[in-house]
Scaffold this motif. Structure first.
Motif, short mmCIF file in Angstrom:
data_model
loop_
_atom_site.label_atom_id
_atom_site.label_comp_id
_atom_site.label_asym_id
_atom_site.label_seq_id
_atom_site.Cartn_x
_atom_site.Cartn_y
_atom_site.Cartn_z
N LEU A 242 82.66 46.61 51.98
CA LEU A 242 83.87 46.07 52.43
C LEU A 242 84.16 45.06 52.66
CD1 LEU A 242 83.73 48.84 55.21
CD2 LEU A 242 84.98 49.43 52.42
N ASP B 264 95.84 58.96 54.18
CA ASP B 264 95.59 59.36 55.83
C ASP B 264 96.66 60.27 55.64
OD1 ASP B 264 92.94 58.39 56.87
OD2 ASP B 264 93.97 56.46 55.78
N ILE C 98 90.17 42.48 55.32
CA ILE C 98 89.95 43.94 54.56
C ILE C 98 90.81 44.61 54.60
CG2 ILE C 98 90.24 44.55 57.17
CD1 ILE C 98 87.68 46.74 56.55
N THR C 99 91.36 45.98 53.82
CA THR C 99 91.79 47.63 53.87
C THR C 99 92.68 47.44 55.06
OG1 THR C 99 90.59 48.70 53.53
CG2 THR C 99 92.18 48.16 51.53
N THR C 100 94.21 48.07 55.12
CA THR C 100 94.75 48.22 56.94
C THR C 100 93.72 49.13 57.91
OG1 THR C 100 96.82 47.26 56.09
CG2 THR C 100 96.44 48.68 58.07
N TYR C 101 93.30 50.20 55.64
CA TYR C 101 92.74 51.37 56.84
C TYR C 101 91.55 51.37 56.08
CZ TYR C 101 97.13 52.34 58.53
OH TYR C 101 98.39 52.04 59.35
N SER C 102 90.03 51.76 56.63
CA SER C 102 89.13 52.21 55.67
C SER C 102 88.57 53.76 56.59
CB SER C 102 88.07 51.02 56.00
OG SER C 102 88.86 49.72 54.98
N SER C 103 88.92 54.60 55.61
CA SER C 103 88.81 55.68 56.73
C SER C 103 87.73 56.10 55.35
CB SER C 103 89.86 56.03 55.93
OG SER C 103 90.91 55.94 56.47
N HIS C 104 86.79 56.67 56.29
CA HIS C 104 85.37 57.96 56.50
C HIS C 104 85.41 59.19 56.66
CE1 HIS C 104 84.87 53.38 57.41
NE2 HIS C 104 83.19 53.41 57.00
N PHE C 105 84.82 60.16 55.70
CA PHE C 105 85.51 61.25 55.91
C PHE C 105 84.75 62.00 55.88
CE2 PHE C 105 90.19 62.15 55.46
CZ PHE C 105 91.20 60.83 54.71
N ASN D 285 95.93 50.20 51.89
CA ASN D 285 97.06 49.51 53.36
C ASN D 285 98.09 50.34 53.67
OD1 ASN D 285 95.74 46.82 53.27
ND2 ASN D 285 96.69 46.09 50.94
N GLU D 286 98.32 51.14 52.81
CA GLU D 286 100.30 51.73 53.64
C GLU D 286 99.60 53.51 54.13
OE1 GLU D 286 101.89 52.80 49.62
OE2 GLU D 286 101.75 50.77 49.10
N GLY D 287 98.62 53.76 54.16
CA GLY D 287 97.98 55.09 55.15
C GLY D 287 98.16 56.16 54.42
N LEU E 85 77.80 49.82 53.13
CA LEU E 85 79.26 49.25 53.47
C LEU E 85 80.60 47.95 54.01
CD1 LEU E 85 80.67 52.38 54.58
CD2 LEU E 85 81.04 51.96 52.56
#
Ligand code: SF4
Lengths: 461, 198
Positions: free
Chosen positions: A255, A226, A267-274, A221-223, A251
């Motif tokens: 998610l 990232d 959903i979380t603020t950020y769902s980051s796909h690396f 949520n905080e970022g 996902l």
């Protein structure tokens, strides 16, 4: 329990229980989070279908895990990610240290990863002279306090804002007595921004790793994950072997379940796909077993590997809410932690499967339908059979066995018991009675069944 | 044997009989509703702390931004049409750290999700991965034709696209770690403005 075992759950819970208003507050806060989960779940008519689907996907994962791991590895390598394997916690820690040492890096920023807690990575790196700063606000707070997180999603849920204010005053220079969450968060923002901008290495956890594509997903949520990963020259991600899901489209199931179960957010603020490293930078992934493959082989407990770490089972657990996360003396607290920990060390964690009312609330909320309370019940049997019954329970149960073995003593004990309840309740409701700690003692009946039956017979005559 | 082989062998020995993957089709058809997606997006997105504007064109977005941001602050745009700001492609070779003083970053998203307010942005949309995180404020522009009902349709749309990095962003950076009080502006942007074009 062995002599080197420290305090067990009842003893640690007793320490937490000394401060009754705090227990009530802890209990109510977590129940409030659980209530938010219910509201979020009820908004989706397909909720139960989602849970069932997630559970089935995980079934498939567990039955094909070796293939998926190899597939993930091959695709990740194809994407330019460097893959490492660690059989144990020590090996995991060493791999990370070597990566840092080779580059002459002595300071790292880290986002939330319960796996690194399980491996005691911070302590290990500290000993090697590496400075690690946790960047999730809750984790930073407990880190400054010199404590482990007490909850997997809400690491400092046991702390009052005034205590956090004191910690920030001492370590981050906020004003004395300042306890406004907004001001404290801003203080942490400034402090951590400096950290993000100066660290050459960032470590993150992994929420999901996708076999089909070789990418991995991190939810915050905080970022902070990232900020750390994008600014550092090397990003190291630690993942347990069970984090694999087969395809990217899955996902869409997980998610939708994860944060609704965790905090009630959609959903979380950020769902980051690396998927690939940035130009000129590196992504390393450390795939860790540390006992998971053994758990996979325990048929009764393998379902615990489906866990997506949402924390819902803790929020709903009446024992967790009233005993606090630290009473579980393991990285993952609460009902699911009590299943995972004995797999790692049955003797050390023999007390944990007993830290449950077996009410089933955990199983009811679990988004991947793990039979949590059944597994706790099964662990008790395994642990007793293996001879590791927690001391407090053994004493109480020995007394029971002795009493029940003789009708004479049983009757006498009953009479004495009733006498004690009535006239000297303090003698029962104190720490000397091992049963009292685990349950409400019943009120003494006026008459025992034996006495009632004898009287009834007499009256009939 | 290496740890890799040890782990794989142990896993192989301990995994149980084959279980099939469930079909996801029911879920995606169930949730393919005909609801007004813009309305739904607006409700959920605002509840998540985003500012949401339905606008007619880029000029309308500029108008709103002019009111919110002084011309002197550092603004970076990933959208060609909004050319009064520094275009991100022109600064993409600068060190990521040099964006620490960006006040506003404006980016395009080609996919938004009504059920949770999330916007999908790939590295291509961002150009510089750290931008939507390091900027003090973030604005995202999306066309309403790019909204889908749930994550099920979102992943159908993403399909097997390749990207170096991609993220669903559903609001401003936030935390509730201190006594569960929600605070907006943790490490990332303090606000998210979403502009929905026709
Ligand atoms: S066991 Fe289930 S409820 Fe508990 S943390 Fe894991 S996924 Fe969530």
């Amino acid at each position: 329990m062995s002599s080197n075992a420290t305090k067990d759950h009842p003893q640690l819970a007793a320490i937490f229980n000394r401060d009754e208003p705090r227990v009530d507050w802890h209990d109510e806060t977590l129940w409030w989070v659980r209530a938010k989960r219910d509201i979020a779940a009820h908004k989706l008519p397909e909720w139960e279908l989602l849970r069932e689907t997630a559970s089935q996907i995980k079934n498939n994962v567990l039955s094909n895990l070796s293939t998926y791991l190899e597939q993930f590895e091959a695709n990740a390598i194809n994407n330019g990610i460097i893959v490492h394997w660690a059989a144990t916690a020590e090996e995991h820690n060493k791999i990370i240290y070597t990566l840092l040492e080779k580059r002459g890096i002595s300071r790292m920023v880290k986002s939330k990863s319960m796996l690194t807690e399980e491996c005691h990575l911070n302590e290990y790196l500290l000993k090697q002279g590496i400075d690690v700063i946790d960047s999730d606000l809750g984790e930073r707070i407990v880190q400054l306090a010199g404590e482990p997180p007490s909850h997997i999603v809400l690491p400092c849920i046991h702390k009052k804002k005034e205590e956090i204010g004191d910690i920030f005053h001492e370590h981050l220079g906020s004003a004395k007595g300042e306890s406004d969450p907004k001001i404290l968060t801003e203080t942490a923002r400034q402090h951590l921004r400096e950290v993000f901008l100066t660290r050459r290495a960032a470590l993150t956890g992994v929420n999901f790793a996708i076999a089909e594509t070789g990418e991995f997903v991190i939810c915050t949520n905080e970022g902070n994950a990232d900020m750390g990963a994008h600014l550092a020259e090397i990003h190291i991600a630690s993942m347990g072997i069970e984090k694999i899901i087969p395809e990217r489209k899955h996902l869409g199931v997980f998610l939708r379940l994860l944060t609704r179960s965790a905090t009630g957010q959609p959903i979380t603020t950020y769902s980051s796909h690396f998927s690939k490293p940035q130009d000129g930078k590196e992504i390393h992934i450390v795939i860790v077993d540390n006992g998971r493959s053994i758990q996979l082989g325990r048929e009764d407990f393998r379902n615990s590997l489906k866990c997506i770490r949402c924390g819902a089972c803790m929020n709903t657990c009446p024992v967790y809410r009233k005993s606090g996360g630290h009473s579980y003396h393991t990285a993952v607290a609460g009902p699911i932690g009590s299943i995972l920990a004995p797999n790692l060390d049955m003797e050390k964690y023999a007390d944990l499967p007993f830290a449950s009312t077996l009410c089933g609330s955990c199983s009811n909320v679990c988004p991947v339908k793990i039979d949590i309370h059944d597994q706790l019940y099964k662990w008790r049997q395994v642990i007793v059979k293996a001879g590791y019954t927690p001391k407090a329970k053994t004493l109480a149960m020995k007394g029971m066995a002795f009493t029940l073995s003789s009708p004479m003593i049983y009757r006498a004990a009953g009479k004495m018991g009733r006498f004690t309840f009535k006239y000297a309740p303090f003698a029962v409701n104190n720490g000397a009675n091992p049963w009292y700690k685990h349950r409400e003692m019943p009120k003494a009946p006026e008459q025992s069944f034996g006495e009632w039956y004898a009287k009834r017979k007499e009256n009939k005559k | 044997m290496s740890s890799r082989e040890n782990i794989l062998a142990a896993v192989k020995a301990n995994q149980f009989s084959q279980a099939d993957l469930p079909c996801l089709e029911v879920l995606s058809t169930l949730t393919a509703t005909n609801d007004n997606l813009v309305e739904k997006y607006k409700t959920i997105g605002s509840a998540g702390g985003s500012f949401i504007y339905e606008v007619a064109d880029y000029a309308a977005i500029q108008n709103i931004l002019h009111k919110e941001f002084k011309p002197s602050v550092k603004i970076i745009s990933g959208i060609k049409e909004m050319n009064e700001y520094t275009y991100v492609a022109d600064v993409k070779h600068e060190l990521s750290h040099s964006f620490a003083d960006v006040e506003l970053c404006i980016l395009w998203s080609g996919l938004g999700v009504a059920e949770n307010g999330a916007l999908w942005l790939t590295e291509e949309d961002m150009t510089v991965r750290v931008l939507p995180f390091i900027a003090q404020h973030l604005a995202v522009v999306i066309s309403k034709t790019n909204l889908v009902p749930t994550m099920a349709q979102a992943y159908e749309k993403i399909g097997n696209a390749t990207y170096g990095y991609g993220a669903f962003i559903s609001g401003p950076s936030k935390t509730a770690d201190i006594e569960q009080s929600l605070v907006i502006g943790a490490h990332g942007p303090r606000s998210l403005s979403v502009f929905i074009l026709p």
